[in-house]
Design a protein around this motif. Structure first.
Motif, mmCIF file in Angstrom:
data_model
loop_
_atom_site.group_PDB
_atom_site.id
_atom_site.type_symbol
_atom_site.label_atom_id
_atom_site.label_comp_id
_atom_site.label_asym_id
_atom_site.label_seq_id
_atom_site.Cartn_x
_atom_site.Cartn_y
_atom_site.Cartn_z
ATOM 1 N N LYS A 44 0.846 -1.194 0.000
ATOM 2 C CA LYS A 44 0.000 0.000 0.000
ATOM 3 C C LYS A 44 0.879 1.241 0.000
ATOM 4 C CE LYS A 44 -3.747 -2.524 0.689
ATOM 5 N NZ LYS A 44 -4.769 -2.710 -0.362
ATOM 6 N N ILE A 45 0.357 2.309 -0.577
ATOM 7 C CA ILE A 45 1.086 3.574 -0.574
ATOM 8 C C ILE A 45 0.080 4.718 -0.490
ATOM 9 C CG2 ILE A 45 1.134 3.760 -3.090
ATOM 10 C CD1 ILE A 45 3.950 5.007 -2.768
ATOM 11 N N ARG A 46 0.492 5.794 0.143
ATOM 12 C CA ARG A 46 -0.380 6.966 0.234
ATOM 13 C C ARG A 46 -0.366 7.718 -1.097
ATOM 14 N NH1 ARG A 46 -3.129 6.779 5.401
ATOM 15 N NH2 ARG A 46 -1.970 5.067 6.342
ATOM 16 N N ALA A 47 -1.504 8.286 -1.419
ATOM 17 C CA ALA A 47 -1.682 8.933 -2.714
ATOM 18 C C ALA A 47 -0.811 10.172 -2.895
ATOM 19 C CB ALA A 47 -3.152 9.313 -2.909
ATOM 20 N N GLY A 48 -0.212 10.676 -1.812
ATOM 21 C CA GLY A 48 0.672 11.836 -1.932
ATOM 22 C C GLY A 48 1.825 11.608 -2.889
ATOM 23 N N VAL A 89 -3.686 3.604 -1.691
ATOM 24 C CA VAL A 89 -3.906 2.876 -2.941
ATOM 25 C C VAL A 89 -3.114 1.576 -2.891
ATOM 26 C CG1 VAL A 89 -4.341 4.946 -4.309
ATOM 27 C CG2 VAL A 89 -2.015 4.094 -4.085
ATOM 28 N N ASP A 90 -3.569 0.594 -3.658
ATOM 29 C CA ASP A 90 -2.869 -0.695 -3.646
ATOM 30 C C ASP A 90 -1.795 -0.728 -4.722
ATOM 31 O OD1 ASP A 90 -4.135 -1.178 -6.077
ATOM 32 O OD2 ASP A 90 -5.706 -2.408 -5.172
ATOM 33 N N VAL A 91 -1.070 -1.843 -4.786
ATOM 34 C CA VAL A 91 0.114 -1.916 -5.641
ATOM 35 C C VAL A 91 -0.233 -1.755 -7.118
ATOM 36 C CG1 VAL A 91 0.003 -4.451 -5.712
ATOM 37 C CG2 VAL A 91 2.144 -3.289 -6.211
ATOM 38 N N SER A 92 -1.312 -2.371 -7.570
ATOM 39 C CA SER A 92 -1.646 -2.286 -8.998
ATOM 40 C C SER A 92 -1.986 -0.850 -9.387
ATOM 41 C CB SER A 92 -2.811 -3.215 -9.332
ATOM 42 O OG SER A 92 -3.961 -2.881 -8.576
ATOM 43 N N ALA A 93 -2.746 -0.153 -8.522
ATOM 44 C CA ALA A 93 -3.107 1.241 -8.800
ATOM 45 C C ALA A 93 -1.872 2.137 -8.750
ATOM 46 C CB ALA A 93 -4.161 1.725 -7.812
ATOM 47 N N TYR A 94 -0.957 1.825 -7.848
ATOM 48 C CA TYR A 94 0.270 2.617 -7.731
ATOM 49 C C TYR A 94 1.124 2.491 -8.986
ATOM 50 C CZ TYR A 94 4.889 4.024 -6.036
ATOM 51 O OH TYR A 94 6.114 4.624 -5.896
ATOM 52 N N LEU A 95 1.379 1.255 -9.422
ATOM 53 C CA LEU A 95 2.202 1.037 -10.610
ATOM 54 C C LEU A 95 1.529 1.608 -11.863
ATOM 55 C CD1 LEU A 95 3.411 -2.597 -9.871
ATOM 56 C CD2 LEU A 95 4.747 -0.495 -9.702
ATOM 57 N N LYS A 96 0.216 1.448 -11.935
ATOM 58 C CA LYS A 96 -0.520 1.990 -13.074
ATOM 59 C C LYS A 96 -0.446 3.518 -13.072
ATOM 60 C CE LYS A 96 -5.127 2.047 -15.187
ATOM 61 N NZ LYS A 96 -6.540 1.593 -15.053
ATOM 62 N N TYR A 143 4.099 4.011 7.234
ATOM 63 C CA TYR A 143 2.819 4.721 7.089
ATOM 64 C C TYR A 143 2.634 5.164 5.648
ATOM 65 C CZ TYR A 143 -0.461 8.651 7.195
ATOM 66 O OH TYR A 143 -1.503 9.500 6.920
ATOM 67 N N TYR A 144 3.695 5.681 5.059
ATOM 68 C CA TYR A 144 3.612 6.253 3.722
ATOM 69 C C TYR A 144 3.642 5.182 2.637
ATOM 70 C CZ TYR A 144 5.099 8.964 -0.356
ATOM 71 O OH TYR A 144 5.189 9.513 -1.597
#
Length: 335
Positions: A9-13, A46-53, A106-107
């Motif tokens: 997971k990663i923060r949208a920032g 956001v999850d990993v797929s959304a992050y990479l995309k 956290y981030y």
């Protein structure tokens, strides 16, 4: 790594700085974010797929494979949300790096910064759960962001910064950047003269750094989805207990929301800053008293000037004095 890549997971920032570089104003920023389907709130997960995309989409929009190098180095770190604001508020570069290391979960979950100081140099390695192909833009971005943070400190000596990342090249940084060497490597690594660690950060704010660091250390935040504003404010108020009084002004600065707008948004959620403070004081006072803290210790931890003022407030919340409340816990403790 401790979790499967699917759980990353990663923060949208992480998207906001790059998107701002592609925009000429706040309206265009919102349009860019929405056109790519990226979250608008930096604290959203956001999850990993959304992050990479999302990273791929931003790279294509910029038409530059090294876009995230430029983005990381030129980004306003505070746009990363609480994570970034805690870092730039630190007193010294050493404090800023410790915040970055401890709050990274956290981030960006399941990533790690390793920091070592030896032979007159500070050495930092960055590790993430991606394979080499997926990791390119993430490592570029993170290492350039770290270089950005280091350059936000007020250094007196030549920092002699060495940085390595995928496709690393000196041409990625302006000639004015105090970066001595840039090398190509699959690994994210940066080192510099350890005397720089004592340098003060340009945006230092000890109180904000302490409160935000305590907030980011709350492990429950790692698994929660985006909280509402009431929860964010409550978390900051809890983090302030035992440190210093925390006001509406402090909260407005931490959230980067105008005071009046903050009040209106809390009102729309059926509460107010004052009510949140009272609720957090009430709940925390019960927890402290049940844990065996004295009335005096509890009053001090919650920021009351006197035991009497705390006792009066507690009686209003609970319908009994704190001393009676303590006595009522004794049979439960005996059992």
């Amino acid at each position: 790594m401790s979790v499967a890549i699917e759980d990353f997971k990663i923060r949208a920032g992480a998207f906001h700085g790059p998107a701002l570089l592609l925009s000429s104003g706040s309206r265009q920023f919102q349009t860019t974010i929405q056109s790519l389907g990226l979250p608008t709130d930096p604290e959203e997960i956001v999850d990993v797929s959304a992050y990479l995309k999302g990273m791929t989409s931003l790279t294509r929009l910029a038409d530059n494979n090294d876009f995230f190098v430029w983005a990381g180095y030129s980004q306003k770190v505070e746009d990363l949300g609480f994570f970034g604001r805690a870092i730039i508020s630190a007193e010294t570069l050493w404090d800023a790096l410790q915040i970055a290391r401890s709050a990274l979960l956290y981030y960006q979950s399941d990533s790690e910064l390793v920091i070592r100081v030896y032979n007159g140099r500070c050495h930092i390695w960055y590790f993430n759960p991606f394979d080499a192909r997926q990791a390119v833009h993430d490592v570029q971005y993170t290492m350039s962001l770290l270089a950005n943070v280091i350059c936000l400190s007020r250094f007196q000596n030549d920092p002699d910064i060495l940085i390595t990342y995928p496709n690393g090249s000196p041409s990625h940084f302006p000639n004015s950047a105090p970066i001595g060497q840039v090398r190509n490597s699959s690994q994210g690594y940066i080192s510099f003269d350890d005397r720089l660690l004592k340098s003060r950060m340009s945006g230092r704010d000890g109180l904000q750094a302490e409160i935000l660091s305590r907030y980011l250390a709350d492990k429950s935040l790692l698994v929660e989805k985006k909280p509402n504003l009431k929860d964010l404010v409550g978390g900051l108020v809890r983090a302030s207990f035992g440190v210093a009084p925390w006001s509406l002004v402090n909260t407005s600065q931490a959230l980067q929301i105008h005071e009046r707008m903050l009040q209106l948004r809390l009102k729309s959620e059926g509460t107010s800053f004052r009510e949140i403070v009272q609720t957090e004081r009430h709940q925390t006072s019960k927890r402290l008293l049940r844990a065996g803290k004295s009335i005096e210790e509890t009053a001090e931890a919650l920021g009351f000037d006197h035991r009497q003022s705390f006792s009066e407030a507690f009686s209003g919340w609970e319908g009994m004095s704190p001393s009676i409340f303590i006595k009522m816990q004794e049979p439960q403790s005996a059992n």
